[in-house]
Design a protein around this motif. Structure first.
Motif, PDB file in Angstrom:
ATOM      1  N   THR A 117      -3.723   7.532   5.812  1.00  0.00           N
ATOM      2  CA  THR A 117      -3.489   6.162   5.354  1.00  0.00           C
ATOM      3  C   THR A 117      -3.961   5.149   6.382  1.00  0.00           C
ATOM      4  O   THR A 117      -4.593   4.140   6.031  1.00  0.00           O
ATOM      5  CB  THR A 117      -1.993   5.958   5.047  1.00  0.00           C
ATOM      6  N   ILE A 134      -0.125  -6.121   9.403  1.00  0.00           N
ATOM      7  CA  ILE A 134       0.395  -4.878   8.829  1.00  0.00           C
ATOM      8  C   ILE A 134       1.898  -4.799   9.066  1.00  0.00           C
ATOM      9  O   ILE A 134       2.366  -4.989  10.198  1.00  0.00           O
ATOM     10  CB  ILE A 134      -0.287  -3.639   9.441  1.00  0.00           C
ATOM     11  N   THR A 167      -6.840   2.370   6.142  1.00  0.00           N
ATOM     12  CA  THR A 167      -6.499   0.984   6.446  1.00  0.00           C
ATOM     13  C   THR A 167      -7.501   0.386   7.436  1.00  0.00           C
ATOM     14  O   THR A 167      -7.893  -0.781   7.309  1.00  0.00           O
ATOM     15  CB  THR A 167      -5.066   0.910   7.020  1.00  0.00           C
ATOM     16  N   HIS A 219      -1.172  -5.735   4.708  1.00  0.00           N
ATOM     17  CA  HIS A 219      -0.867  -4.497   3.994  1.00  0.00           C
ATOM     18  C   HIS A 219       0.504  -4.004   4.443  1.00  0.00           C
ATOM     19  O   HIS A 219       0.817  -4.038   5.640  1.00  0.00           O
ATOM     20  CB  HIS A 219      -1.910  -3.418   4.298  1.00  0.00           C
ATOM     21  N   ILE A 240       0.094  10.005   7.039  1.00  0.00           N
ATOM     22  CA  ILE A 240       0.077   8.762   7.815  1.00  0.00           C
ATOM     23  C   ILE A 240      -1.289   8.570   8.464  1.00  0.00           C
ATOM     24  O   ILE A 240      -1.875   7.479   8.426  1.00  0.00           O
ATOM     25  CB  ILE A 240       1.186   8.777   8.887  1.00  0.00           C
ATOM     26  N   ILE A 264       2.792  -0.718   4.789  1.00  0.00           N
ATOM     27  CA  ILE A 264       2.711   0.741   4.853  1.00  0.00           C
ATOM     28  C   ILE A 264       4.098   1.269   5.204  1.00  0.00           C
ATOM     29  O   ILE A 264       4.769   0.722   6.085  1.00  0.00           O
ATOM     30  CB  ILE A 264       1.678   1.197   5.908  1.00  0.00           C
ATOM     31  N   VAL A 269       0.837  -1.206   0.000  1.00  0.00           N
ATOM     32  CA  VAL A 269       0.000   0.000   0.000  1.00  0.00           C
ATOM     33  C   VAL A 269       0.868   1.252   0.000  1.00  0.00           C
ATOM     34  O   VAL A 269       0.648   2.187  -0.765  1.00  0.00           O
ATOM     35  CB  VAL A 269      -0.957  -0.003   1.216  1.00  0.00           C
ATOM     36  N   GLN A 270       1.863   1.265   0.891  1.00  0.00           N
ATOM     37  CA  GLN A 270       2.826   2.370   1.070  1.00  0.00           C
ATOM     38  C   GLN A 270       2.158   3.627   1.637  1.00  0.00           C
ATOM     39  O   GLN A 270       2.370   3.986   2.764  1.00  0.00           O
ATOM     40  CB  GLN A 270       3.580   2.712  -0.227  1.00  0.00           C
ATOM     41  N   ASP A 271       1.348   4.339   0.852  1.00  0.00           N
ATOM     42  CA  ASP A 271       0.690   5.575   1.307  1.00  0.00           C
ATOM     43  C   ASP A 271      -0.418   5.899   0.322  1.00  0.00           C
ATOM     44  O   ASP A 271      -0.276   5.664  -0.882  1.00  0.00           O
ATOM     45  CB  ASP A 271       1.708   6.724   1.360  1.00  0.00           C
ATOM     46  N   TYR A 272      -1.533   6.451   0.814  1.00  0.00           N
ATOM     47  CA  TYR A 272      -2.662   6.775  -0.062  1.00  0.00           C
ATOM     48  C   TYR A 272      -2.626   8.201  -0.605  1.00  0.00           C
ATOM     49  O   TYR A 272      -3.488   8.579  -1.401  1.00  0.00           O
ATOM     50  CB  TYR A 272      -3.984   6.548   0.674  1.00  0.00           C
ATOM     51  N   PHE A 316       4.546  -2.045   9.054  1.00  0.00           N
ATOM     52  CA  PHE A 316       4.601  -0.582   9.109  1.00  0.00           C
ATOM     53  C   PHE A 316       6.055  -0.199   9.364  1.00  0.00           C
ATOM     54  O   PHE A 316       6.524  -0.207  10.493  1.00  0.00           O
ATOM     55  CB  PHE A 316       3.684  -0.084  10.231  1.00  0.00           C
TER      56      PHE A 316
END
Length: 453
Positions: free
Chosen positions: A224, A236, A228, A207, A221, A209, A170-173, A238
């Motif tokens: 996101t 996750i 999530t 996911h 953050i 992130i 996902v990394q970041d939205y 992270f």
């Protein structure tokens, strides 16, 4: 906390192995020595715990500038079948070393982008892997999926073969961040991939992130993590963006150094994200990982079976892990071996009937002792020793070097044990570095590792 971040933010390994790759003694490594230790490990543990397989599938259609993996960028899908044929030939070379069928307890498809390959071609690969092996009861089979190109056909085919875990990057939205790292994927794509995975029967959907990305702010953050929480993935990762352009070349130079958050900003991003995840019902596990109490990773912590290797944290341990594919790393517990790093060299060596390793390390008794301590700290945040087990000559010096961390409330030292405190969780890599005798004896002249914070 900001003073501690400034104090302990140094370059350090992530300890997916010990010794770490820059400290491998490649000059004393041979392919024969590697296969001998693998055969030894296989004889010792195949019947009781089986083996793990990691298969590296390097192809991607576009370059993500945050990525530090070995990859080949191409839109030519004609590379799929020849590459998978080479992987199966490498597997045949390994199987010939054993006098019984390997019991596969864990298998992970990584990359690159595994879902670059068609569902049909992945099925051919996995059928070939399982044809001459035994799939263990309760085997954990997993793959890395790209939300933009993981199809229902991928999900259902892999589920039919026993795959039960998938992780999506996902990394970041935030769109600005996504553009900077060249990874454009709307929330709707992640939502669809996550929901389709659950419909297909996957019991663990993860996911990934990242914090510390270019142009990333704490507001990103928060956004996101809020997104999530709508999907509530079972697991996750992270973790901090590792900015290592001196290793990965131009792939991480799509932005300026000034575009990256500072160390204190990164730690703030992490603390905010961590608090939001804990409030949502996730439990922090080891370093940089969170899981719901229903996930196998949390259960592994409860059962004290959690393990860490080149695949990261895993829910169970196998002594032998074989890496197939270009650049893949293998681990017999007694030695490490890495495959050649270009597709062409890899395929050539396999065609010549050679196991395609080009470097590695045979562990000494000291290495094995230190490895256990670092593994204990990374997985359980505690380690113990006695004169009979876990003791080594420099232990007293290591504990003296850790006194300052103890004074800062980051760990607690007892007569025969060391425990990382809750406050010390973000600094577990620093504690491991004190045990890293090879690093202590020879500090690198240039920066080899990402920053610990």
């Amino acid at each position: 906390m900001s003073n501690l971040i400034q104090k302990y933010n140094v370059a350090g390994p992530r300890y997916t192995s010990y010794p770490t790759v820059p400290y491998w003694k490649n000059e004393s490594f041979t392919s024969d020595a590697w296969t001998q230790t693998l055969q030894q490990s296989f004889k010792e543990t195949n019947a009781t715990e089986g083996i793990s397989l990691y298969i590296h599938l390097p192809f991607c259609e576009s370059l993500c500038t945050f990525c530090g993996c070995n990859k080949r960028i191409t839109k030519n899908h004609g590379v799929e079948i020849p590459y998978l044929q080479s992987v199966l030939k490498e597997w045949q070379l390994y199987r010939a070393l054993f006098n019984e069928k390997p019991i596969i307890k864990e298998l992970h498809l990584g990359g690159g982008t595994p879902t670059f390959f068609s569902a049909e071609n992945l099925k051919s690969l996995l059928d070939g892997i399982f044809e001459h092996s035994i799939k263990a009861d309760g085997a954990e089979l997993s793959f890395e999926g790209h939300p933009n190109n993981t199809t229902e056909a991928h999900l259902h085919m892999l589920a039919s073969l026993g795959f039960n875990r998938v992780s999506f990057g996902v990394q970041d939205y935030n769109e600005t961040v996504q553009k900077a790292i060249h990874r454009i994927q709307p929330f709707e794509n992640v939502k669809k991939a996550t929901e389709n995975s659950r419909k297909a029967g996957y019991t663990s959907v993860g996911h990934d992130i990242i914090f510390g990305l270019p142009f990333q702010k704490k507001e990103h953050i928060i956004h996101t993590i809020e997104r999530t929480k709508v999907l509530m993935p079972d697991r996750i990762a992270f973790y901090s963006y590792a900015h290592v352009p001196w290793i990965k070349g131009n792939g991480q130079r799509g932005f300026k150094e000034a575009d990256l958050p500072t160390a204190s900003e990164k730690r703030e991003q992490y603390e905010i994200g961590k608090q939001m995840l804990l409030e949502a019902g996730y439990v922090e596990i080891g370093m940089d990982h969170f899981a719901l109490k229903t996930d196998s990773l949390y259960k592994a912590v409860e059962n004290k079976t959690i393990h860490r290797n080149f695949m990261g944290y895993t829910a169970s341990k196998t002594q032998a892990m074989i890496g197939l594919g270009v650049s893949a790393i293998s681990d017999s517990w007694y030695s490490f071996a890495q495959n050649v790093k270009t597709v062409e060299a890899y395929q050539k060596q396999v065609e010549e009937g050679k196991i395609p390793v080009f470097k590695g390390h045979i562990l000494t008794q000291e290495d094995l002792t230190i490895r256990k301590h670092i593994l204990n700290l990374m997985c359980k945040l505690t380690t113990t020793w006695s004169k009979e087990q876990g003791w080594f000559a420099e232990l007293a010096d290591v504990l003296i070097n850790l006194k300052e961390m103890e004074a800062d409330g980051l760990l607690h030292i007892e007569r025969n044990a060391l425990h990382i405190t809750e406050k010390g969780r973000p600094f577990v890599r620093n504690a491991c570095m004190a045990f890293d005798l090879l690093l202590q004896r020879k500090q690198p002249d240039t920066q080899l590792f990402s920053m610990t914070v």
